[in-house]
Each structure stands twice: as structure tokens, then as C-alpha cells.
Scaffold this active site. Structure first.
Site, mmCIF file in Angstrom:
data_model
loop_
_atom_site.group_PDB
_atom_site.id
_atom_site.type_symbol
_atom_site.label_atom_id
_atom_site.label_comp_id
_atom_site.label_asym_id
_atom_site.label_seq_id
_atom_site.Cartn_x
_atom_site.Cartn_y
_atom_site.Cartn_z
ATOM 1 N N GLN A 186 0.816 -1.217 0.000
ATOM 2 C CA GLN A 186 0.000 0.000 0.000
ATOM 3 C C GLN A 186 0.847 1.262 0.000
ATOM 4 O OE1 GLN A 186 -2.544 -0.555 3.444
ATOM 5 N NE2 GLN A 186 -3.730 -2.195 2.456
ATOM 6 N N TYR B 41 -9.826 7.577 19.785
ATOM 7 C CA TYR B 41 -10.847 6.991 18.913
ATOM 8 C C TYR B 41 -10.898 5.463 18.967
ATOM 9 C CZ TYR B 41 -12.167 11.648 18.004
ATOM 10 O OH TYR B 41 -12.639 12.918 18.218
ATOM 11 N N HIS C 160 -1.199 -0.005 5.687
ATOM 12 C CA HIS C 160 -1.783 0.978 6.624
ATOM 13 C C HIS C 160 -0.872 2.170 6.937
ATOM 14 C CE1 HIS C 160 -4.845 -2.126 8.377
ATOM 15 N NE2 HIS C 160 -4.793 -2.129 7.070
ATOM 16 N N TYR D 24 -10.058 -9.957 9.556
ATOM 17 C CA TYR D 24 -10.399 -10.533 8.252
ATOM 18 C C TYR D 24 -10.363 -12.065 8.280
ATOM 19 C CZ TYR D 24 -11.676 -6.376 5.886
ATOM 20 O OH TYR D 24 -12.398 -5.271 5.508
ATOM 21 N N GLU E 107 -15.089 3.341 9.779
ATOM 22 C CA GLU E 107 -15.679 4.378 10.636
ATOM 23 C C GLU E 107 -15.621 5.768 10.026
ATOM 24 O OE1 GLU E 107 -13.564 4.427 14.344
ATOM 25 O OE2 GLU E 107 -14.304 2.456 14.962
HETATM 26 CA CA LIG Z 1 -12.779 3.961 16.466
#
Ligand SMILES: [Ca+2]
Length: 412
Positions: free
Chosen positions: A123, A293, A187, A304, A283
Site C-alpha cells: 500500500q 478513537y 496501513h 479478516y 468508521e
Molecule cells: Ca474507532
């Protein structure tokens, strides 16, 4: 329900009296359409209960203004981020370390070079891009990317000057690195945004692996965070942890997994962010300075592999923020933008999200209580992985796909 009835009544009376105000008419339509079923009808991955009504699977909405998404350019190589130049052309990053300019007729420039080397594996690559607030005079741009390092890589931010001939970036320099270095290829986060005070907001992913994931909760690490830095890459004075010796002063919020979408609400000025969650846990969050968060402690998704996240898995905890909205199954939300144009008045202040695995653009209607009250899918028939979306200078939307297309979304 009472609110809904109220809206229907108000809308009906407006309709009966007059529709000569386009904005009122558009708002009527938006509210009436709230009665559609949710756009998601597939089975959820989990039986986890949302924290409040409307936190997932909001009512469906449907744009009534005729609009279309037209491919204006094709053949970009894994485009990732878009910035709109003052003249309306699009400055676009390509994953492997170059920029290109695409004009609104779809003409694609040669590669713009001069950026620091990226690690494009997995990525990784070149990510989000933004213009300096004084771009018209200084031609400075900022972009995020994967910087290769001894023993791995990390998300970094660089800046440089777009040469007058638009063939190179001059004097590029790396201003910030979101460490620690890690040997992985997943990520990175990587979206950038200027705030009103002229500082940069960067999203930083938690690098995915079980080994790095807990660092999303570690204030001594810059991964799994939203970061706020000056244009020289320094922590901004007034950041929430500037007086905490056990925290990095550049951190703005924490407990994030892989955030790739950030935007300021055009009316409230609040910062909103989307992030990739695990399976069933994508989210939308409203970001406040210093808040947690939740990842990986709380999530509405599962691994997964099908395993639970956490033992026992929890979705809500004191001191950790609930997402405003989540998707199960996932949307794979990448770039986002709030609509402020007049071309499609009923879209005013709605959030548009580029969806990768979901292969559509999500439109969310958000009310004055910061709740999602409507969801719609745009361009779902195109079958494209949408990576970023911006508003153009004439009230149209532009979106790019991993497959290399640029779409213009505008009134028919
Ligand atoms: Ca969260």
C-alpha cells in the site's frame, strides 16, 4: 420518528406554497427522501449492537437533481491524491512517486519529477497532496508518501515548489516522519489537509500488524494517529499533548487504524475523518483534539480471518470516542470531501466518500446534531475502486480510481 414527521409536514407545506427557492426545495427533497430503506442490505459480519440509533445503516436518500459521472481521463498509474490548482486543473499524485496535472478536459501532463524516492510496495507510495495557502505566489505543495528507511519505511511529508514549467518539483525536502520505522507495507494513512490556521493535518496508519497495532494507543508513537504540524514539520503550539512529557507533541488525536479521509465541515468547521476498520468496522469520526478513537481496544469489526478483535471483544468504552457512523460490511473509505457548491443544491454540506472495495462514492447527509441521517451510493455501476474525491472550482466533483480514471460528477 417525530423529527421525520416534522420534516415531512414542513416539506409538504413548502411544496404546497412555493418551490421558487431552489435551496428550500432541495432541502425538502433531501428530507422527504429520508424515508428510503438503508442502502446496505447485505448481512452484517457481527451481531454487535450500535451505541445509538443511526450509527450504521442510516435511511437511504436519492439525489433528484439529474447528474452524471463522466470519465474525463484514463491511463493514470495508480493515482492517489488530488489537489485543485487555482485555475481548476487537478494536480494528482501517482503511487510510484510522480505527479501529473490533468485539465478539466482530461488532458494528462507528462510526469512531474523531483520528489523524494518512495517505497511503493504494497500500500506504500505517494499519497495525499495539498497546496500551500499562498500557492498562487509561492507555488509550494506538500505531499505525504512512504519513505524508505534502513530496516523498513514510514509515512512522511515533503514539500517543494512546482516549477514554472510544471515539469519538476524544485527544492523538495522532507519535513516530517511519522515513526517509528517499521518493516511492513500496509496501513500508512497518508491524507493531508490544511487547517484554518495554516497548519497541516496528516493521517497516520497503525501499520496493520499485531506487533504495531497497539501503538495506536501509545502517545510516544506517531502511528495510528492524526498529526498536526507546521509547514516546517514542527508540532503546532497549542496541540493537545504539548505539555505531556510522555506524548509526542505533534499528536492531535489517537486510537486510529488506517485513516485516509479528512475534511473540515464547511459550516461548523469541525474536523471529520474516515478510517479503514477491520472487517465490518469502517468508521466516520468527528475529530476533537486530544481524544481517543479507540482502536484496537474498541471496534465494530472483526479480523479478516473471522476472529474477534480483543478478548473479549468490546465496542464501547469510557474515555474512548464512538464513531459517528460505521459500515458493516465495509465501505473501504479513502478520500473524502464536503460539498459546498451550487451545481447540485441538495448536496450542500453533504459528505462524499471515495470507496475502494465497495466500488462506489458514498454520499452522507449529516444533520445539525452531527448524526448521519441519510446515505446514498453514487457511480456504483462503474465498478471502480475510488481513491480520492475533491470539489472543483465550478461546483463539480472530481474523483480518481485505482484503475487510473478521472471522473467528473456534475449536473446533467
Ligand atoms: Ca474507532
Amino acid at each position: 420518528m417525530r423529527n421525520l414527521l416534522y420534516y415531512v409536514l414542513i416539506s409538504s407545506s413548502f411544496a404546497a406554497i412555493s418551490c421558487d427557492n431552489a435551496n428550500s426545495a432541495a432541502n425538502d427533497v433531501k428530507n422527504l427522501q429520508d424515508t428510503l430503506p438503508p442502502v446496505e442490505s447485505q448481512k452484517a459480519n457481527t451481531l454487535y449492537k450500535p451505541a445509538f440509533d443511526g450509527q450504521t445503516r442510516a435511511k437511504g436518500v436519492s439525489t433528484t437533481t439529474p447528474y452524471e459521472g463522466v470519465v474525463i481521463a484514463d491511463g493514470l498509474k495508480s493515482p492517489w491524491g488530488i489537489a485543485v490548482l487555482p485555475d481548476g486543473r487537478l494536480l494528482i499524485t501517482e503511487k510510484e512517486g510522480v505527479l501529473r496535472i490533468v485539465d478539466t478536459s482530461g488532458n494528462i501532463s507528462d510526469a512531474i519529477t523531483g520528489l523524494p524516492t518512495v517505497d511503493p510496495n504494497g500500500q506504500g507510495g505517494t499519497f495525499g497532496i495539498v497546496l500551500d495557502p499562498n500557492f498562487k505566489s509561492n507555488r509550494i505543495v506538500y505531499w505525504a508518501f512512504t519513505h524508505p528507511e534502513e530496516g523498513g519505511n514510514q509515512t512522511a511529508v515533503a514539500k517543494g515548489r512546482l516549477a514554472d514549467d510544471e515539469k519538476t518539483i524544485e527544492n523538495s525536502s522532507i519535513i516530517y516522519k511519522a515513526g517509528p520505522v517499521y518493516n511492513g507495507k500496509l496501513h500508512y494513512g497518508g491524507r493531508l489537509l490544511f487547517d484554518k490556521s495554516g497548519n497541516l493535518i496528516l493521517t497516520s496508519g497503525e501499520r496493520s500488524d499485531l506487533e504495531t497495532r497497539p501503538q495506536a494507543q501509545d502517545l510516544k508513537s506517531a502511528i495510528g494517529k492524526i498529526i498536526r504540524i507546521t509547514t516546517d514539520g514542527k508540532p503546532v503550539a497549542g496541540n493537545p499533548f504539548e505539555n505531556d512529557n510522555n506524548a509526542l507533541p505533534e499528536i492531535y488525536s489517537y486510537g486510529h487504524r488506517n485513516p485516509q479521509g479528512i475534511a473540515f465541515h464547511p459550516e461548523t468547521g469541525d474536523l471529520w475523518a474516515t478510517e479503514f476498520g477491520p472487517r465490518g468496522g469502517d468508521e466516520l469520526n468527528r475529530i476533537e483534539a486530544g481524544k481517543n478513537y479507540g482502536w484496537p481496544t474498541i471496534t465494530y469489526g472483526i479480523e479478516y480471518s473471522g476472529q474477534a478483535v480483543g478478548n473479549p471483544p468490546i465496542q464501547q468504552q469510557e474515555g474512548m470516542e464512538q464513531p459517528v457512523y460505521y459500515w458493516d460490511p465495509v465501505l473501504s473509505p479513502s478520500g473524502i470531501t464536503f460539498y459546498t457548491g451550487d451545481v447540485v443544491p441538495e448536496w450542500k454540506n453533504d459528505l462524499f466518500i471515495a470507496g475502494l472495495s465497495s466500488t462506489h462514492i458514498a454520499r452522507l447527509v449529516i444533520d445539525e446534531n452531527n448524526k448521519v441521517v441519510g446515505e446514498e451510493r453514487l457511480l456504483a455501476k462503474e465498478g471502480q475502486r475510488f481513491r480520492d474525491i475533491v470539489q472543483g472550482n465550478n461546483g463539480e466533483l472530481f474523483t480518481i480510481t485505482d484503475g487510473g480514471r478521472v471522473y467528473k460528477i456534475a449536473k446533467k
